[in-house]
Design an enzyme around this catalytic site. Structure first.
Site, PDB file in Angstrom:
ATOM      1  N   ILE A   1       0.790  -1.250  -0.171  1.00 40.51           N
ATOM      2  CA  ILE A   1      -0.026  -0.086   0.074  1.00 40.51           C
ATOM      3  C   ILE A   1       0.940   1.314   0.092  1.00 40.51           C
ATOM      4  O   ILE A   1       1.686   1.426   0.945  1.00 40.51           O
ATOM      5  CB  ILE A   1      -0.952   0.054   1.339  1.00 40.51           C
ATOM      6  CG1 ILE A   1      -1.780  -1.240   1.215  1.00 40.51           C
ATOM      7  CG2 ILE A   1      -1.914   1.115   1.312  1.00 40.51           C
ATOM      8  CD1 ILE A   1      -2.748  -1.688   2.434  1.00 40.51           C
TER       9      ILE A   1
ATOM     10  N   HIS B   1      -8.664  -3.636  -9.613  1.00 42.36           N
ATOM     11  CA  HIS B   1      -9.422  -4.504  -8.812  1.00 42.36           C
ATOM     12  C   HIS B   1     -10.298  -5.405  -9.209  1.00 42.36           C
ATOM     13  O   HIS B   1     -11.241  -5.022  -9.856  1.00 42.36           O
ATOM     14  CB  HIS B   1      -9.878  -3.406  -7.671  1.00 42.36           C
ATOM     15  CG  HIS B   1     -10.374  -4.076  -6.495  1.00 42.36           C
ATOM     16  ND1 HIS B   1      -9.279  -4.469  -5.511  1.00 42.36           N
ATOM     17  CD2 HIS B   1     -11.595  -4.464  -6.078  1.00 42.36           C
ATOM     18  CE1 HIS B   1     -10.140  -4.991  -4.467  1.00 42.36           C
ATOM     19  NE2 HIS B   1     -11.508  -5.089  -4.642  1.00 42.36           N
TER      20      HIS B   1
HETATM   21  C1  GRF Z   1      -5.887  -9.105 -10.549  1.00 37.69           C
HETATM   22  O1  GRF Z   1      -6.881  -9.887 -10.320  1.00 37.69           O
HETATM   23  C2  GRF Z   1      -6.057  -7.906 -10.368  1.00 37.69           C
HETATM   24  O2  GRF Z   1      -7.194  -7.482 -10.417  1.00 37.69           O
HETATM   25  C3  GRF Z   1      -5.737  -7.828  -8.805  1.00 37.69           C
HETATM   26  O3  GRF Z   1      -4.417  -8.867  -8.584  1.00 37.69           O
HETATM   27  C4  GRF Z   1      -4.663  -9.719  -9.814  1.00 37.69           C
HETATM   28  C5  GRF Z   1      -3.397  -9.619 -10.568  1.00 37.69           C
HETATM   29  O4  GRF Z   1      -3.140 -10.566 -11.383  1.00 37.69           O
HETATM   30  N1  GRF Z   1      -5.134  -6.530  -7.948  1.00 37.69           N
HETATM   31  P1  GRF Z   1      -1.971 -10.709 -12.466  1.00 37.69           P
HETATM   32  O5  GRF Z   1      -0.817 -10.848 -11.570  1.00 37.69           O
HETATM   33  O6  GRF Z   1      -2.109  -9.422 -13.335  1.00 37.69           O
HETATM   34  O7  GRF Z   1      -2.191 -12.019 -13.289  1.00 37.69           O
END
Ligand code: GRF
Length: 200
Positions: free
Chosen positions: A105, A122
């Site tokens: 964060i 997200h």
């Molecule tokens: C995704 O679902 C994103 O929304 C969340 O973390 C995940 C990351 O996936 N914040 P990746 O590493 O891009 O495959």
């Protein structure tokens, strides 16, 4: 919030793209997808740097594959690390940041330095289900839909202004894994679309 714009000359020549850093912690499928998007002519961004908080982020492989500068920071001293990252971003002339599965964060001070120029994806329909375990929460609550959201990053987690959302239908058979898979597929469409929206 500051508007991000290319000047008319940049638009005409199409030469200039906003130098972008992607912050990751894991698989990096969104990172890979953003690299691919950045390479198409109409993309307003180029991906010039990837930052991870861990060497074990699988997505770092795409930095090697696509010859993108990568840097790993362990965040042991949070304040110092953020300072180092800011120095690096300045050195690399980065003007836009995409968080993609980044598990740290960022501080108020850091965000202030890039105000309105950090976005995140997200895996839920914000403001529903901020934080972790979003898929399990949607299933437990028997929601008809879940989805994904691209939003500006502010100091409060998953609360910044929403840029775009995409709904995904839940079925009775969905597990957190199956839902994550369906949503991720939409994330890969939504993130580039949200970036296009911001810059146009
Ligand atoms: C995704 O679902 C994103 O929304 C969340 O973390 C995940 C990351 O996936 N914040 P990746 O590493 O891009 O495959």
């Amino acid at each position: 919030m500051e508007k991000i714009r290319l000047n008319s000359m940049e638009k005409l020549t199409g030469l200039s793209k906003f130098k972008t850093a992607v912050f990751i912690s894991g698989t990096g499928s969104n990172f890979k997808n953003l690299i691919k998007f950045s390479k198409i002519k109409k993309s307003p961004i180029s991906i010039n740097l990837v930052i991870s908080n861990t060497h074990s982020a699988k997505g770092l492989i795409y930095a090697d594959q696509y010859k993108i500068k990568k840097k790993i920071f362990n965040f042991k001293n949070f304040k110092e690390t953020e300072k180092d990252i800011l120095t690096l971003l300045k050195k690399e002339k980065i003007s836009f940041i995409c968080l993609a599965g980044f598990m740290k964060i960022l501080s108020k001070n850091f965000i202030k330095k890039f105000n309105g120029k950090i976005i995140n994806i997200h895996p839920s329909l914000l403001p529903r289900y901020k934080g972790l375990n979003t898929h399990q929460k949607a299933i437990t609550n028997k929601d008809d839909f879940s989805g994904c959201t691209v939003h500006y990053v502010t100091e409060k987690i998953d609360t910044g202004k929403i840029i775009m959302k995409k709904r995904v239908k839940l079925t009775a058979k969905d597990t957190p894994v199956s839902l994550a898979k369906k949503i991720l597929k939409q994330e890969h469409k939504l993130y580039p679309a949200a970036i296009m929206k911001i810059f146009n």
